[in-house]
Design a protein around this motif. Structure first.
Motif, PDB file in Angstrom:
ATOM      1  N   ARG A  72     -23.028  21.575 -10.727  1.00 30.94           N
ATOM      2  CA  ARG A  72     -22.088  21.105 -11.383  1.00 30.94           C
ATOM      3  C   ARG A  72     -21.858  19.536 -11.202  1.00 30.94           C
ATOM      4  N   PHE A  73     -21.777  18.615 -12.004  1.00 31.04           N
ATOM      5  CA  PHE A  73     -21.647  17.359 -11.644  1.00 31.04           C
ATOM      6  C   PHE A  73     -20.020  17.181 -11.595  1.00 31.04           C
ATOM      7  N   ASP A  74     -19.484  16.568 -10.486  1.00 37.35           N
ATOM      8  CA  ASP A  74     -18.293  16.616 -10.042  1.00 37.35           C
ATOM      9  C   ASP A  74     -17.914  15.209  -9.312  1.00 37.35           C
ATOM     10  N   ILE A  75     -17.645  14.198 -10.481  1.00 37.49           N
ATOM     11  CA  ILE A  75     -17.363  12.980  -9.686  1.00 37.49           C
ATOM     12  C   ILE A  75     -15.854  12.679  -9.666  1.00 37.49           C
ATOM     13  N   LYS A  76     -15.077  12.119  -8.196  1.00 41.01           N
ATOM     14  CA  LYS A  76     -14.146  11.822  -7.931  1.00 41.01           C
ATOM     15  C   LYS A  76     -13.748  10.301  -8.223  1.00 41.01           C
ATOM     16  N   PRO A  77     -13.013   9.765  -9.214  1.00 39.02           N
ATOM     17  CA  PRO A  77     -12.603   8.565  -9.522  1.00 39.02           C
ATOM     18  C   PRO A  77     -12.307   7.654  -8.526  1.00 39.02           C
ATOM     19  N   ARG A  78     -12.503   6.604  -8.154  1.00 45.77           N
ATOM     20  CA  ARG A  78     -11.799   5.988  -6.879  1.00 45.77           C
ATOM     21  C   ARG A  78     -10.657   4.985  -7.683  1.00 45.77           C
ATOM     22  N   TYR A  79      -9.562   4.845  -7.079  1.00 41.80           N
ATOM     23  CA  TYR A  79      -8.577   3.781  -7.454  1.00 41.80           C
ATOM     24  C   TYR A  79      -8.400   2.808  -6.659  1.00 41.80           C
ATOM     25  N   TYR A  80      -8.244   1.763  -7.337  1.00 41.15           N
ATOM     26  CA  TYR A  80      -8.245   0.613  -6.619  1.00 41.15           C
ATOM     27  C   TYR A  80      -6.978  -0.288  -7.019  1.00 41.15           C
ATOM     28  N   ASP A  81      -6.228  -0.603  -6.229  1.00 36.59           N
ATOM     29  CA  ASP A  81      -4.862  -1.084  -6.407  1.00 36.59           C
ATOM     30  C   ASP A  81      -4.924  -2.431  -5.551  1.00 36.59           C
ATOM     31  N   PRO A  82      -5.281  -3.622  -6.276  1.00 39.78           N
ATOM     32  CA  PRO A  82      -5.359  -5.096  -5.609  1.00 39.78           C
ATOM     33  C   PRO A  82      -4.216  -5.452  -4.806  1.00 39.78           C
ATOM     34  N   VAL A  83      -3.001  -5.124  -5.578  1.00 44.20           N
ATOM     35  CA  VAL A  83      -1.587  -5.708  -5.202  1.00 44.20           C
ATOM     36  C   VAL A  83      -1.506  -4.674  -3.801  1.00 44.20           C
ATOM     37  N   ARG A  84      -1.819  -3.435  -3.624  1.00 43.71           N
ATOM     38  CA  ARG A  84      -1.526  -2.815  -2.531  1.00 43.71           C
ATOM     39  C   ARG A  84      -2.353  -3.316  -1.434  1.00 43.71           C
ATOM     40  N   GLU A  85      -3.791  -3.463  -1.761  1.00 46.00           N
ATOM     41  CA  GLU A  85      -4.837  -4.087  -0.847  1.00 46.00           C
ATOM     42  C   GLU A  85      -4.114  -5.510  -0.253  1.00 46.00           C
ATOM     43  N   GLU A  86      -3.730  -6.077  -0.960  1.00 46.45           N
ATOM     44  CA  GLU A  86      -3.042  -7.411  -0.324  1.00 46.45           C
ATOM     45  C   GLU A  86      -1.819  -7.091   0.400  1.00 46.45           C
ATOM     46  N   ILE A  87      -1.058  -6.305   0.039  1.00 42.70           N
ATOM     47  CA  ILE A  87       0.167  -6.137   0.783  1.00 42.70           C
ATOM     48  C   ILE A  87      -0.314  -5.363   2.118  1.00 42.70           C
ATOM     49  N   GLU A  88      -1.210  -4.587   2.373  1.00 34.64           N
ATOM     50  CA  GLU A  88      -1.871  -4.148   3.478  1.00 34.64           C
ATOM     51  C   GLU A  88      -2.419  -5.015   4.241  1.00 34.64           C
ATOM     52  N   HIS A  89      -3.155  -5.914   3.734  1.00 30.80           N
ATOM     53  CA  HIS A  89      -3.711  -7.214   4.554  1.00 30.80           C
ATOM     54  C   HIS A  89      -2.798  -8.013   5.132  1.00 30.80           C
ATOM     55  N   ARG A  90      -1.714  -8.491   4.317  1.00 36.02           N
ATOM     56  CA  ARG A  90      -0.578  -9.303   4.891  1.00 36.02           C
ATOM     57  C   ARG A  90       0.077  -8.524   5.862  1.00 36.02           C
ATOM     58  N   THR A  91       0.436  -7.416   5.732  1.00 38.38           N
ATOM     59  CA  THR A  91       1.153  -6.745   6.788  1.00 38.38           C
ATOM     60  C   THR A  91       0.449  -6.626   8.103  1.00 38.38           C
ATOM     61  N   SER A  92      -1.070  -6.371   8.096  1.00 38.53           N
ATOM     62  CA  SER A  92      -1.651  -6.064   9.107  1.00 38.53           C
ATOM     63  C   SER A  92      -1.654  -7.409   9.823  1.00 38.53           C
ATOM     64  N   GLN A  93      -2.016  -8.631   9.133  1.00 43.33           N
ATOM     65  CA  GLN A  93      -2.108  -9.947   9.657  1.00 43.33           C
ATOM     66  C   GLN A  93      -0.672 -10.445  10.345  1.00 43.33           C
ATOM     67  N   ILE A  94       0.241 -10.013   9.555  1.00 41.85           N
ATOM     68  CA  ILE A  94       1.818 -10.382  10.468  1.00 41.85           C
ATOM     69  C   ILE A  94       1.927  -9.605  11.730  1.00 41.85           C
ATOM     70  N   LYS A  95       1.524  -8.387  11.693  1.00 46.34           N
ATOM     71  CA  LYS A  95       1.433  -7.650  13.041  1.00 46.34           C
ATOM     72  C   LYS A  95       0.647  -8.114  14.045  1.00 46.34           C
ATOM     73  N   ARG A  96      -0.558  -8.702  13.700  1.00 48.59           N
ATOM     74  CA  ARG A  96      -1.177  -9.295  14.813  1.00 48.59           C
ATOM     75  C   ARG A  96      -0.536 -10.478  15.145  1.00 48.59           C
ATOM     76  N   ASP A  97      -0.262 -11.324  14.290  1.00 49.39           N
ATOM     77  CA  ASP A  97       0.356 -12.483  14.854  1.00 49.39           C
ATOM     78  C   ASP A  97       1.656 -12.207  15.709  1.00 49.39           C
ATOM     79  N   LEU A  98       2.495 -11.403  15.513  1.00 52.88           N
ATOM     80  CA  LEU A  98       3.505 -10.975  16.253  1.00 52.88           C
ATOM     81  C   LEU A  98       3.036 -10.278  17.316  1.00 52.88           C
TER      82      LEU A  98
END
Length: 137
Positions: free
Chosen positions: A14-40
């Motif tokens: 059977r063909f079973d595809i799991k769709p990916r969900y991409y949230d650009p806002v969430r990606e940006e938030i995670e990127h900024r928080t990781s950058q702020i943590k690295r700076d601190l």
């Protein structure tokens, strides 16, 4: 209509595809928080959570100090030499090699000799294995 059978037939895949969900806002938030943590962490205002240095990237972090933490080759837990799989494989290889060359040079009588040798070796092995150990050793 399907007839009953004792054999299992292959079912179509059977063909079973799991769709990916991409949230650009969430990606940006995670990127900024990781950058702020690295700076601190770099400023010393925030402790490192996992204790690993973050200045060399994700791929190089695992190898730093790996050679310094090496404790050498582990010793065998059991003193029995025949418990090793390499020793058992070597013994089986030599047994097969001896039986082939013995069959070529002596003929089928080599199998009798090998059977006597196996019985003798196993008797000696079980004698020492079942012999009670001394209490004062």
């Amino acid at each position: 209509m399907k007839f009953p059978s004792i054999f299992r037939t292959a079912a179509p895949m059977r063909f079973d595809i799991k769709p990916r969900y991409y949230d650009p806002v969430r990606e940006e938030i995670e990127h900024r928080t990781s950058q702020i943590k690295r700076d601190l962490e770099a400023q010393g205002l925030l402790e490192k959570t996992d204790g690993s240095p973050r200045d060399i990237g994700a791929y190089g972090a695992g190898i730093r100090g790996a050679f310094a933490q090496h404790k050498g080759i582990k010793e065998r837990e059991s003193p029995n030499v025949f418990a090793s799989t390499a020793m058992i494989r070597t013994f089986i290889f030599l047994l097969l090699l001896g039986s082939i060359f013995g069959y070529v040079y002596l003929g089928p009588v080599i199998f009798e000799y090998m059977a006597y040798a196996v019985v003798l070796i196993s008797a000696v092995y079980f004698f020492f294995r079942l012999k009670p150990k001394k209490k004062y050793e």
